[in-house]
Structure formats: structure tokens, C-alpha cells
Scaffold this motif. Sequence first.
Motif, mmCIF file in Angstrom:
data_model
loop_
_atom_site.group_PDB
_atom_site.id
_atom_site.type_symbol
_atom_site.label_atom_id
_atom_site.label_comp_id
_atom_site.label_asym_id
_atom_site.label_seq_id
_atom_site.Cartn_x
_atom_site.Cartn_y
_atom_site.Cartn_z
ATOM 1 N N THR A 51 0.828 -1.207 0.000
ATOM 2 C CA THR A 51 0.000 0.000 0.000
ATOM 3 C C THR A 51 0.859 1.252 0.000
ATOM 4 N N LEU A 52 1.919 1.250 0.834
ATOM 5 C CA LEU A 52 2.823 2.403 0.889
ATOM 6 C C LEU A 52 3.524 2.604 -0.456
ATOM 7 N N GLY A 53 4.027 1.501 -1.024
ATOM 8 C CA GLY A 53 4.700 1.603 -2.314
ATOM 9 C C GLY A 53 3.753 2.079 -3.398
ATOM 10 N N GLY A 54 2.505 1.594 -3.354
ATOM 11 C CA GLY A 54 1.521 2.029 -4.334
ATOM 12 C C GLY A 54 1.203 3.500 -4.195
ATOM 13 N N PHE A 55 1.109 3.991 -2.957
ATOM 14 C CA PHE A 55 0.833 5.407 -2.728
ATOM 15 C C PHE A 55 1.974 6.274 -3.266
ATOM 16 N N LEU A 56 3.220 5.871 -2.980
ATOM 17 C CA LEU A 56 4.366 6.642 -3.480
ATOM 18 C C LEU A 56 4.412 6.627 -5.003
ATOM 19 N N LEU A 57 4.079 5.469 -5.589
ATOM 20 C CA LEU A 57 4.055 5.380 -7.047
ATOM 21 C C LEU A 57 2.971 6.298 -7.610
ATOM 22 N N LEU A 58 1.828 6.350 -6.930
ATOM 23 C CA LEU A 58 0.734 7.223 -7.361
ATOM 24 C C LEU A 58 1.174 8.683 -7.358
ATOM 25 N N VAL A 59 1.910 9.086 -6.316
ATOM 26 C CA VAL A 59 2.394 10.468 -6.222
ATOM 27 C C VAL A 59 3.364 10.771 -7.358
ATOM 28 N N VAL A 60 4.314 9.849 -7.589
ATOM 29 C CA VAL A 60 5.324 10.058 -8.631
ATOM 30 C C VAL A 60 4.674 10.112 -10.008
ATOM 31 N N VAL A 61 3.792 9.161 -10.278
ATOM 32 C CA VAL A 61 3.133 9.121 -11.587
ATOM 33 C C VAL A 61 2.281 10.376 -11.794
ATOM 34 N N SER A 62 1.578 10.818 -10.745
ATOM 35 C CA SER A 62 0.762 12.028 -10.860
ATOM 36 C C SER A 62 1.623 13.233 -11.200
ATOM 37 N N PHE A 63 2.792 13.333 -10.559
ATOM 38 C CA PHE A 63 3.710 14.443 -10.830
ATOM 39 C C PHE A 63 4.187 14.416 -12.282
ATOM 40 N N LEU A 64 4.494 13.202 -12.784
ATOM 41 C CA LEU A 64 5.039 13.087 -14.132
ATOM 42 C C LEU A 64 3.983 13.309 -15.208
ATOM 43 N N VAL A 65 2.761 12.858 -14.954
ATOM 44 C CA VAL A 65 1.738 12.954 -16.004
ATOM 45 C C VAL A 65 0.941 14.255 -15.923
ATOM 46 N N PHE A 66 1.059 14.996 -14.805
ATOM 47 C CA PHE A 66 0.283 16.227 -14.648
ATOM 48 C C PHE A 66 0.479 17.200 -15.817
ATOM 49 N N PRO A 67 1.729 17.503 -16.217
ATOM 50 C CA PRO A 67 1.883 18.450 -17.335
ATOM 51 C C PRO A 67 1.196 17.974 -18.608
ATOM 52 N N GLY A 68 1.318 16.677 -18.899
ATOM 53 C CA GLY A 68 0.713 16.156 -20.118
ATOM 54 C C GLY A 68 -0.795 16.158 -20.078
ATOM 55 N N VAL A 69 -1.350 15.754 -18.937
ATOM 56 C CA VAL A 69 -2.809 15.689 -18.823
ATOM 57 C C VAL A 69 -3.425 17.082 -18.924
ATOM 58 N N VAL A 70 -2.850 18.043 -18.213
ATOM 59 C CA VAL A 70 -3.406 19.397 -18.230
ATOM 60 C C VAL A 70 -3.181 20.057 -19.593
ATOM 61 N N SER A 71 -2.002 19.811 -20.182
ATOM 62 C CA SER A 71 -1.722 20.403 -21.496
ATOM 63 C C SER A 71 -2.615 19.818 -22.579
ATOM 64 N N MET A 72 -3.122 18.612 -22.354
ATOM 65 C CA MET A 72 -4.009 17.985 -23.322
ATOM 66 C C MET A 72 -5.265 18.834 -23.550
ATOM 67 N N ILE A 73 -5.603 19.647 -22.561
ATOM 68 C CA ILE A 73 -6.825 20.443 -22.633
ATOM 69 C C ILE A 73 -6.592 21.764 -23.375
ATOM 70 N N VAL A 74 -5.342 22.216 -23.408
ATOM 71 C CA VAL A 74 -5.034 23.533 -23.974
ATOM 72 C C VAL A 74 -5.508 23.706 -25.419
ATOM 73 N N PRO A 75 -5.225 22.745 -26.329
ATOM 74 C CA PRO A 75 -5.657 22.968 -27.717
ATOM 75 C C PRO A 75 -7.156 23.187 -27.880
ATOM 76 N N LEU A 76 -7.943 22.646 -26.962
ATOM 77 C CA LEU A 76 -9.392 22.788 -27.061
ATOM 78 C C LEU A 76 -9.841 24.236 -26.838
ATOM 79 N N PHE A 77 -9.024 25.004 -26.113
ATOM 80 C CA PHE A 77 -9.378 26.387 -25.792
ATOM 81 C C PHE A 77 -8.371 27.391 -26.347
ATOM 82 N N LEU A 78 -7.441 26.907 -27.171
ATOM 83 C CA LEU A 78 -6.324 27.753 -27.591
ATOM 84 C C LEU A 78 -6.793 29.002 -28.337
ATOM 85 N N ASP A 79 -7.771 28.853 -29.227
ATOM 86 C CA ASP A 79 -8.227 29.998 -30.012
ATOM 87 C C ASP A 79 -8.705 31.141 -29.121
ATOM 88 N N GLN A 80 -9.421 30.800 -28.059
ATOM 89 C CA GLN A 80 -9.946 31.846 -27.171
ATOM 90 C C GLN A 80 -8.810 32.590 -26.473
#
Length: 240
Positions: free
Chosen positions: A72-101
Amino acid sequence: MISALGKAFAQLSDPRVRRVLWWSLALALVIFIALWSGLGFLVTSGGDWLAAFVESAGWGDPWASIADWFATLGGFLLLVVVSFLVFPGVVSMIVPLFLDQVAEAVEERHYPGLPPARKQPYGEMIGDAVKLGLVTVALNLAALPFYLIFLFIPGLNLVLFYLLNGYLFGREYFELVAVRRMDHPSLKQLFREKRGTFMLAGALITFLFTIPIINLTAPLVGAAFMLHLFQRETGKRRGT
């Protein structure tokens, strides 16, 4: 470049940009809830499986409970690390949808003499969004073993993180902005000529993603920032 970044942050005072910010945050939250739910299920299932395996090996308690706790501890730490690494990509995925505005708000405020930009079809915008997000997430997850290995060499994992994402964001954010006013051969040529400038801009955008609270605005600020740099470089070409 600092001036362009300052203008990008100042653009957050525009009501249209703030509206896009709230929409993008809401969509990002939905995506992350789904991601965390899926990873949480895998972590729980992994802990149960490990505890059952320990018990089947004849060790019983307390070893089964200890194994479950470590899983459980290892899974939680992995969740934190993965969230940190994928956060830029996930949030940036939304940018093109609103880029024109966002781009229109920046251009009306700072470049009022520009002719109308090319309107991107929704299919193209969605394709750009998926490409930007998936490429960023996939490459950062692929680099995860190296991030972990480089933990033993202080600072080297951060160098890798900024180099990788600086290139990705520099290229992808540039293309998102440039495709509104250039054909693909022309924008690729401009990127090759000014690769160092746009990669440095990508590294600055990556840095914004690592600052709590600021990282929530990073995709929109990054898009506005890149638009200012794009206009500066194309202005040099026009001699203006």
C-alpha cells in the motif's frame, strides 16, 4: 523572454482567459479523478494479492499484514510520482481545445493589427490535444526508470526532466500557436532556425508546472508566452 512571460501572466486578468482557466481545471480534475480511481484500484488489488501470496507460502501473520502495508505504501508513493510526471501532459491535453480563445485575447490586446487567424477544425484541435498529452505522458513514464536511477546522482534526474519536457513543450506549444498562422513546412523551418529559443521557452513552461498553485495556470500562461515569442520571431522576419 522575461517580458513575454510577464505579459502572459498579466493576461490572466482577462475575463475570457479566466473563464478558460476554470473550464480547463474542471476537465483536468475529472481526468485525474478517473486516473486516481484506476490506480487506487490497482494498488488495493496488488496489496491483497501480495498478502494472499504470503499467506499461501505459509508465513501467515504478521508477515501478510506487513506485506500488505508495504504494498500500500509503495503504491501510494508510485501514485504520487506518476501524478507528478503525467500532470503536465494531462493538463496540457486540454489547452488545444481552448487555444483559439486564449490566442485571440492575447492578439487583441497586444497585436491588434494582425489579420484573422486560421480557424482550426474541431477534429484537428482534438488530434493536437491527444498528441500533446499522450506524447508527454508516454515519454515521461518511459523515462521513469531513469528518473529513479538518477535519484542516486543528485540533480541529474531534474536535468533529465527539464531537458525532456523542455524539448516536448517547446516543440508542441510552438506548433499549437504557429499552426494558426503558418503552414506546416514554414513552421517546421522556423522551429529549426530558432530551436534553442523555443526549447528554452519549453523549459520555462516545464518549470511553471513544478510550482504549486502556479502549475494550475501553467498551460494557459505557456500558450500565451509562446504566442508572444512566435510573434516576436515572425516580426523579425517581417522587419517589424
